[in-house]
Scaffold this motif. Structure first.
Motif, PDB file in Angstrom:
ATOM      1  N   THR A  80       0.833  -1.203   0.000  1.00  0.00           N
ATOM      2  CA  THR A  80       0.000   0.000   0.000  1.00  0.00           C
ATOM      3  C   THR A  80       0.865   1.249   0.000  1.00  0.00           C
ATOM      4  O   THR A  80       0.598   2.204  -0.742  1.00  0.00           O
ATOM      5  CB  THR A  80      -0.939   0.002   1.220  1.00  0.00           C
ATOM      6  N   ASP A  96      -6.785  13.529  -1.222  1.00  0.00           N
ATOM      7  CA  ASP A  96      -7.818  12.670  -0.629  1.00  0.00           C
ATOM      8  C   ASP A  96      -7.449  11.185  -0.750  1.00  0.00           C
ATOM      9  O   ASP A  96      -7.623  10.419   0.195  1.00  0.00           O
ATOM     10  CB  ASP A  96      -9.176  12.911  -1.287  1.00  0.00           C
ATOM     11  N   VAL A  97      -6.943  10.798  -1.907  1.00  0.00           N
ATOM     12  CA  VAL A  97      -6.524   9.408  -2.095  1.00  0.00           C
ATOM     13  C   VAL A  97      -5.333   9.100  -1.187  1.00  0.00           C
ATOM     14  O   VAL A  97      -5.260   8.032  -0.577  1.00  0.00           O
ATOM     15  CB  VAL A  97      -6.189   9.123  -3.575  1.00  0.00           C
ATOM     16  N   GLU A  99      -4.659  10.496   1.714  1.00  0.00           N
ATOM     17  CA  GLU A  99      -5.151  10.377   3.088  1.00  0.00           C
ATOM     18  C   GLU A  99      -5.823   9.030   3.323  1.00  0.00           C
ATOM     19  O   GLU A  99      -5.638   8.415   4.375  1.00  0.00           O
ATOM     20  CB  GLU A  99      -6.134  11.512   3.414  1.00  0.00           C
ATOM     21  N   PHE A 100      -6.587   8.559   2.320  1.00  0.00           N
ATOM     22  CA  PHE A 100      -7.210   7.250   2.443  1.00  0.00           C
ATOM     23  C   PHE A 100      -6.143   6.162   2.545  1.00  0.00           C
ATOM     24  O   PHE A 100      -6.203   5.294   3.423  1.00  0.00           O
ATOM     25  CB  PHE A 100      -8.136   6.976   1.251  1.00  0.00           C
ATOM     26  N   SER A 103      -4.196   6.361   5.893  1.00  0.00           N
ATOM     27  CA  SER A 103      -5.001   5.836   6.990  1.00  0.00           C
ATOM     28  C   SER A 103      -5.070   4.310   6.937  1.00  0.00           C
ATOM     29  O   SER A 103      -4.949   3.630   7.965  1.00  0.00           O
ATOM     30  CB  SER A 103      -6.400   6.441   6.931  1.00  0.00           C
ATOM     31  N   ASN A 104      -5.249   3.776   5.744  1.00  0.00           N
ATOM     32  CA  ASN A 104      -5.302   2.328   5.555  1.00  0.00           C
ATOM     33  C   ASN A 104      -3.984   1.677   5.985  1.00  0.00           C
ATOM     34  O   ASN A 104      -3.977   0.688   6.722  1.00  0.00           O
ATOM     35  CB  ASN A 104      -5.590   2.036   4.079  1.00  0.00           C
TER      36      ASN A 104
END
Length: 186
Positions: A80, A96-97, A99-100, A103-104
């Motif tokens: 990831t 935004d991507v 941050e996703f 976080s993942n």
């Protein structure tokens, strides 16, 4: 793990976009992840060899399963993060991507992988106390590390480093103590 933690920091997106060398260094560190995984598999093998005579099936299954799950989760996080590095290098990178993905990746490492590391540490410590081939304090410390990983690893950024520290300590102790030999072995 240190470079991954720094890359996933709040300012990681801007820092990685501004400094291609920094992103390349993290990419190189991720390239070493499979070697670290191989080393951890060897560690599992050495510990199983040390505990072979007294290891029961329950703890053997939990020990091996949690170790393999920990490794799989760390590899997933590395993949990831590698994808996030590719995203950052793109001219159309989306915050935004990022941050996703950040976080993942943090959740994979700090919550799930560390919970498996805690179970691994608990099972090794429990079986290790039964053998008395290694000083007991190492395993009591293992219980403490496992407790901290279970309770606080998701809340504190640097808590996950307790696990590799304990693994290193156990490795050194195994190396300097006389290994147990099974009857008929020399």
């Amino acid at each position: 793990m240190v470079l991954v933690r720094l890359a996933l920091s709040v300012s990681g997106f801007e820092a990685l976009r501004a400094d291609a060398d920094w992103a390349a260094l993290i990419g190189q560190a991720l390239g070493v992840a499979p070697l670290a995984g191989i080393a951890f598999l060897w560690f599992i093998g050495v510990v199983r060899e040390q505990l072979a005579e007294v290891e029961d099936r329950l703890f053997s299954t939990v020990f091996l399963g949690s170790g393999l799950l920990f490794l799989a989760l760390m590899f997933m996080a590395a993949v990831t993060l590698s994808s996030l590095l590719e995203l950052v290098a793109s001219p159309n990178a989306s915050l935004d991507v990022w941050e996703f993905g950040r976080s993942n990746t943090e959740t994979l490492i700090s919550v799930y992988a560390m919970r498996m590391a805690a179970v691994f540490t608990l099972s090794v410590s429990t079986v290790g106390l039964r053998t008395s081939s290694i000083p007991r304090w190492v395993f009591y410390l293992g219980y403490l590390v496992a407790l901290v990983l279970l309770v606080a690893s998701g809340d504190h950024e640097w808590t996950p480093f307790l696990f590799p520290g304990w693994v290193l300590l156990l490795s050194v102790v195994i190396l300097i103590t006389r290994p147990r030999t099974a009857p008929g072995r020399t």
